[in-house]
Write a protein that holds these residues in place. Structure first.
Motif: not given
Ligand SMILES: Cc1ncc(COP(=O)(O)O)c(C=O)c1O
Length: 509
Positions: A179, A260, A291, A337
């Motif tokens: 994120s 997602n 993923y 992370g």
């Molecule tokens: C497609 C996608 N990108 C990024 C993230 C963010 O993940 P992170 O916990 O590494 O910030 C998620 C979290 O659900 C996600 O589904």
């Protein structure tokens, strides 16, 4: 007038002592002009940000969870099932952490432990922690702002082994989860109020939220549900055409692969066309590949990184690839992370990114070490290998079988159709909602899919996220549920009973 808690905290006096002292007039006049904090005096972009995954449904689920603690709660269920969020280790979902990851983390937190508990930790874990400690020193110290150089070198090796093409550790940034990287890159690409980024619909709401915060324009392109949520070049071209008409300048293309909330996987030929489309329209490709290790049918639906495609085509397209320790089988969401790799980025832009990440000093060390464990798991022949293999195989198998059995049972329900996702952690079924149901939703002041999801939560304790949180075509309704919940039979059984009662009450479309 009360000087306010901050002033009491700032003084070395007890509040009672303070009350007995006559306050100086300077202080009195400051406090009488103390500005009030109110919504209309704040950055307006904050209000525009929406994030349904932790929205109304999730908040209500927390309230119900608290209510369940009361002896006579009167609710028609005894537990809340958190099917709303891809947080594998959350209480109730209880995906066990990988032992190797946690053992390395434990020794990094307290290196003494290896001596205090001789024979407890496998030899390869002790060696790994020693090696990391020599590179990092204390996990309590700031690291290099881009992430520990040694770990970045290991990430580069992982990428090279995965794709068969070179990777430069200096173009890798370790982050506090994917994120943080996504938000930074979107922020960087929004160079004017006309800048926009192409985002898939449905999308993971991090993208619309980051665009709202950084005042960029979302340029939605629709995924094709009838074809297993595939990505169509034509739909992106259409979106670009419409953006041009609106005076929006497209700067980047977001691809979430595996998807997602859709769980879809791209084939290589589509990936090649997408890279060519970025070349044609001068777009930065933002490849969200968090993923990449959640593959339920890897033989028929393998993952190929965009880094590999861009390298194979020798394309000049600037690419940013994101990965994370939150998903896959690691599921270490709370450690924060991840990393992103920049490909075809000029050195001055990399330097600019470095400057920006330096402002936040460094990503969490626990997350960086988590990245190292994810991309350097034990190898065959090492003491930890057998257990690591057993644990990861078990998680993969559970996710694959849950996904398949849930989609099969959802598809058997009247008015429900569900793509059997080959990847990620979710299903995104479409539900037909009758006019009677839509009217009832309107009367309750809710979107029809949120109305359905709220009723599901109230009657069964199952928390899902309505499709309106991810985006969907006008007049279509969906919800996202995760495939992380143990006890599929009981859980899906509840969902089926709820849906059949709903159809009895509101009729079919
Ligand atoms: C497609 C996608 N990108 C990024 C993230 C963010 O993940 P992170 O916990 O590494 O910030 C998620 C979290 O659900 C996600 O589904």
């Amino acid at each position: 007038m009360n000087p306010g808690p901050a002033l009491i905290r700032g003084s070395c006096l007890q509040p009672g002592v303070l009350a007995s002292i006559k306050r100086p007039s300077a202080l009195r006049s400051i406090s009488s002009h103390m500005p009030q904090i109110s919504m209309d005096a704040l950055n307006p972009t904050f209000e525009k940000v929406q994030y349904a995954v932790r929205g109304e449904l999730a908040i209500k689920a927390e309230v119900l969870r608290d209510k369940l603690k009361e002896p006579n709660h009167g609710l028609p269920f005894n537990k809340v099932i958190s099917s709303n969020i891809g947080n594998p280790q959350q209480k109730g979902l209880d995906q066990p952490p990988i032992t190797f990851t946690r053992q390395v983390a434990a020794l990094m937190e307290w290196p003494e432990l290896a001596n205090l508990a001789p024979g407890v930790f496998p030899k390869d874990v002790v060696e790994r922690a020693k090696e990391l400690s020599e590179e990092i020193g204390s996990v309590g110290a700031y690291s290099h702002s881009q992430g520990v150089p040694f770990i970045r070198k290991n990430v580069a090796k992982f990428i090279e082994e995965r794709d068969g093409y070179p990777s430069d550790p200096n173009h890798i940034f370790l982050t506090g989860g994917a994120s943080a990287g996504v938000s930074l890159l979107i922020n960087m690409l929004i160079s004017s109020p006309h800048s926009g980024i192409l985002i898939p619909i449905p999308q993971y709401p991090l993208y619309t939220a980051s665009l709202a915060q950084h005042q960029g324009r979302p340029i939605p392109y629709y995924l094709d549900e009838a074809n297993g949520w595939s990505t169509s070049i034509d739909s992106i071209e259409e979106a670009l055409e419409k953006a041009r008409e609106d005076g929006t300048v497209a700067r980047g293309l977001v691809i979430i692969n595996p998807g997602n909330p859709t769980g879809a996987l791209l084939d290589e030929s589509t990936q090649e066309k997408l890279v060519q489309l970025c070349e044609k329209h001068n777009l930065v490709l933002l490849a969200d590949e968090v993923y990449q290790n959640n593959l339920h049918r890897p033989e028929s639906h393998p993952f190929t990184s965009f880094k590999k495609i861009v390298s194979k085509l020798e394309s000049p397209v600037p690419l940013v690839s994101f990965h994370s320790i939150s998903k896959g089988v690691s599921g270490e969401c709370g450690r924060r992370g991840g990393y992103f790799e920049c490909t075809n980025f000029p050195e001055d832009v990399v330097a600019l990114l470095y400057k920006m990440v330096s402002v936040a000093l460094c990503p969490p060390l626990s997350g960086q070490i988590g990245v190292d464990s994810m991309i350097r798991p034990p190898k065959p022949g090492q003491e930890s290998y057998e257990l690591w293999k057993k644990e990861t195989d078990t998680i993969h198998a559970a996710l694959a079988s849950r996904t398949q059995s849930m989609s099969k049972r959802l598809n058997a329900l009247p008015g429900v159709s569900c793509v059997d996702s080959p990847g990620a952690l979710y299903l995104y079924p479409q539900i037909k909602l009758s006019e009677k149901a839509r009217e009832a939703a309107k009367a309750a002041g809710k979107e029809p899919d949120a109305f359905y999801a709220l009723a599901l939560l109230d009657q069964t304790g199952i928390c899902v996220v309505p499709g309106s949180g991810f985006g969907q075509k006008e007049g279509e309704w969906h919800y996202r549920l995760t495939c992380l919940c143990p006890g599929v039979d009981e859980y899906v059984g509840k969902l089926e009973r709820f849906h059949l009662q709903w159809v009895e009450k509101y009729g079919e479309e």
